[in-house]
Design an enzyme around this catalytic site. Structure first.
Site, PDB file in Angstrom:
ATOM      1  N   ALA A 182       0.820  -1.215   0.000  1.00 59.44           N
ATOM      2  CA  ALA A 182       0.000   0.000   0.000  1.00 59.44           C
ATOM      3  C   ALA A 182       0.853   1.265   0.000  1.00 59.44           C
ATOM      4  O   ALA A 182       0.622   2.188  -0.793  1.00 59.44           O
ATOM      5  CB  ALA A 182      -0.943  -0.007   1.204  1.00 59.44           C
ATOM      6  N   ILE A 183       1.868   1.316   0.853  1.00 51.46           N
ATOM      7  CA  ILE A 183       2.706   2.523   0.949  1.00 51.46           C
ATOM      8  C   ILE A 183       3.415   2.784  -0.378  1.00 51.46           C
ATOM      9  O   ILE A 183       3.418   3.903  -0.899  1.00 51.46           O
ATOM     10  CB  ILE A 183       3.723   2.393   2.102  1.00 51.46           C
ATOM     11  CG1 ILE A 183       3.005   2.385   3.458  1.00 51.46           C
ATOM     12  CG2 ILE A 183       4.743   3.536   2.061  1.00 51.46           C
ATOM     13  CD1 ILE A 183       3.909   2.043   4.634  1.00 51.46           C
ATOM     14  N   HIS A 442     -29.400   2.730  -8.493  1.00 49.93           N
ATOM     15  CA  HIS A 442     -28.848   2.966  -9.838  1.00 49.93           C
ATOM     16  C   HIS A 442     -29.009   4.444 -10.187  1.00 49.93           C
ATOM     17  O   HIS A 442     -30.056   5.030  -9.916  1.00 49.93           O
ATOM     18  CB  HIS A 442     -29.606   2.114 -10.866  1.00 49.93           C
ATOM     19  CG  HIS A 442     -29.210   2.394 -12.282  1.00 49.93           C
ATOM     20  ND1 HIS A 442     -28.059   1.882 -12.843  1.00 49.93           N
ATOM     21  CD2 HIS A 442     -29.809   3.156 -13.246  1.00 49.93           C
ATOM     22  CE1 HIS A 442     -27.972   2.304 -14.090  1.00 49.93           C
ATOM     23  NE2 HIS A 442     -29.013   3.078 -14.364  1.00 49.93           N
TER      24      HIS A 442
END
Length: 463
Positions: A182-183, A442
């Site tokens: 992630a980093i 929607h």
């Protein structure tokens, strides 16, 4: 010597949340912090990085204004101002934690805390003065920092960790990002969007290697489309910082390659902050850099507990918070259930975003499940197309026999805000048929969850 019911060592998202919940439960509480309230997450991690990423996203919108029928004749970035905004957001959040401490009547003990036997700890302030405190229950929540590899020693200038990456004095022209968790991918996206030439070097065969393989491949496609170079099954064996920039020797399947850049960002994981906090003095058991705890976060020594990154669970802010709450609720005598680590959502905030929970398709097959897999691309979503964000998809994995929702994997715009549906549904043991029959609004991005489920059961409408 001051006496408390609970003292929490560390004030990150694990520590300060633990302290607040303890106070709510009527326990006299203090928190020890050597730097800034909020810990890494609020000051140097989750929050300021999201501010940087938002600036990058807005800059991307300006670049592609014509795609939306708009004309922006002149635009530019101010790197210093982007960094300054990020720091301002972090400072504001840290002040918010200060307010919460006062509101909940929690004492903040400023300094470096060291555990002692007999449910005591010393707090040394900046001047070296030490004060002893005691508590019936001491919770260790000291978190973690950027891990250093022997082949990639950080000097804070040319070879940096995530902390320095948030406050560089000037934008680098070229950057090598080592590690694509992630980093790594968040900073790769940020700097690439700002105009830096970025290369990702990943040891595993796919970037974001903990994610479902389809998600990894989609993110790689999106990144490459934006000009990010990706080297997988590759390893930085050494770096040379003697010149103006950095030369990194990268070992690949094809052989050695030398990459040149201004900065190398090491994003190869984390190292727990458990040194010099008195674990050995108290006799608290540690295994492979992690404090050993039971289901209620008690260590092997009565009266001492540990939560968050210092324990074997996932190193995520929301996990630390959940562990801390559970820990003090047990201390207060409440009935608590052990945390289900198989139902923890993971989120990555690059663009496209990545979010997932549960088993990947490969893991589900590995565990012997007969599965139904459904996938719905955002290119078939009216909302995604109208928003100009058609990249990505939602993928769902169900047990064919009972309809159990085994896993959900998303990549696309805003999916980190969508994954909670799957987390709650799995907690409630919702089946695939129930998701299919739950009416989704929607046009929204979230209806892709229903459509992917429909695909798994051969009932998809819009594919």
């Amino acid at each position: 010597m001051s006496k408390y019911d609970v003292i929490v060592l560390g004030s990150g998202p694990g520590g300060y949340v633990t302290a607040i919940r303890a106070s709510q439960l009527g326990l006299k509480t203090a928190v020890v912090e050597k730097e800034n309230l909020g810990g890494v997450c609020l000051n140097w991690g989750c929050i300021p990085t999201k501010a940087l990423l938002k600036s990058a996203q807005v800059f991307e919108y300006l670049k592609h204004a014509e795609d939306y029928g708009l004309k922006v004749n002149e635009y530019d970035k101010d790197f210093d101002a982007v960094v300054k905004r990020s720091r301002g957001v972090a400072d504001g959040m840290s002040k918010g934690v200060q307010f919460l401490m006062k509101k909940n009547k929690i004492d903040v003990l400023e300094g470096f805390g060291k555990l002692k036997p007999g449910k005591k700890l010393d707090v040394a302030d900046k001047d070296g003065n030490t004060t002893e405190y005691s508590a019936d229950h001491i919770v260790i929540a000291t978190g973690a920092r950027s891990r250093e590899l022997p082949s990639l020693p950080q000097d804070g200038k040319k070879v940096i960790g995530y902390r320095e990456a948030m406050t560089l004095p000037e934008q680098p022209k070229k950057m090598i990002v080592v590690g694509s968790g992630a980093i790594g991918v968040e900073f790769a996206y940020f700097y690439n969007s700002m105009g830096t030439e970025v290369t990702i070097v990943e040891y595993m065969p796919n970037i974001v290697p903990v994610e479902d393989e389809d998600v990894s491949k989609q993110l790689a496609r999106s990144f490459k489309k934006n000009g990010i170079k990706i080297m997988t099954s590759a390893e930085v064996t050494s770096v040379d910082t003697s010149g103006d920039g950095v030369k990194a020797n990268v070992k690949t399947k094809k052989g050695e390659e030398v990459l040149e850049a201004d900065i190398v960002l090491s994003a190869v994981g984390i190292k727990t902050n458990i040194e010099n906090i008195g674990l050995e003095d108290v006799g608290i058991a540690v295994d492979r850099d992690k404090i050993l705890v039971n289901d209620h976060y008690q260590t092997n020594i009565p009266g001492y507990y540990a939560i968050g990154d210092v324990t074997p669970g996932q190193a995520l802010a929301h996990v630390a918070s959940a562990e801390g709450i559970l820990c003090v609720e047990k201390i207060a005598g409440m009935h608590v259930e052990a945390l289900d680590y198989g139902n923890i959502p993971g989120c990555t905030y690059c663009l496209p975003e990545v979010a997932s929970v549960g088993l990947t398709e490969a893991k589900a097959r590995e565990q012997g499940y007969d599965i139904k897999v459904g996938k719905f691309p955002f290119s078939a979503s009216g909302k995604a197309k109208a928003s100009g964000s058609p990249d990505g998809f939602v993928k769902v994995v169900f047990d064919a026999k009972y309809g159990e929702w085994l896993g959900c994997h998303m990549i696309g715009a805003g999916v980190t805000d969508m994954i909670a549906e799957a987390v709650v549904a799995r907690k409630l043991e919702t089946t695939g048929h129930e998701i299919l029959k739950a009416v989704h609004p929607h046009p929204t991005m979230s209806e892709a969850v229903m459509e992917a489920t429909a695909d798994a059961y051969d009932e998809v409408i819009h594919l």
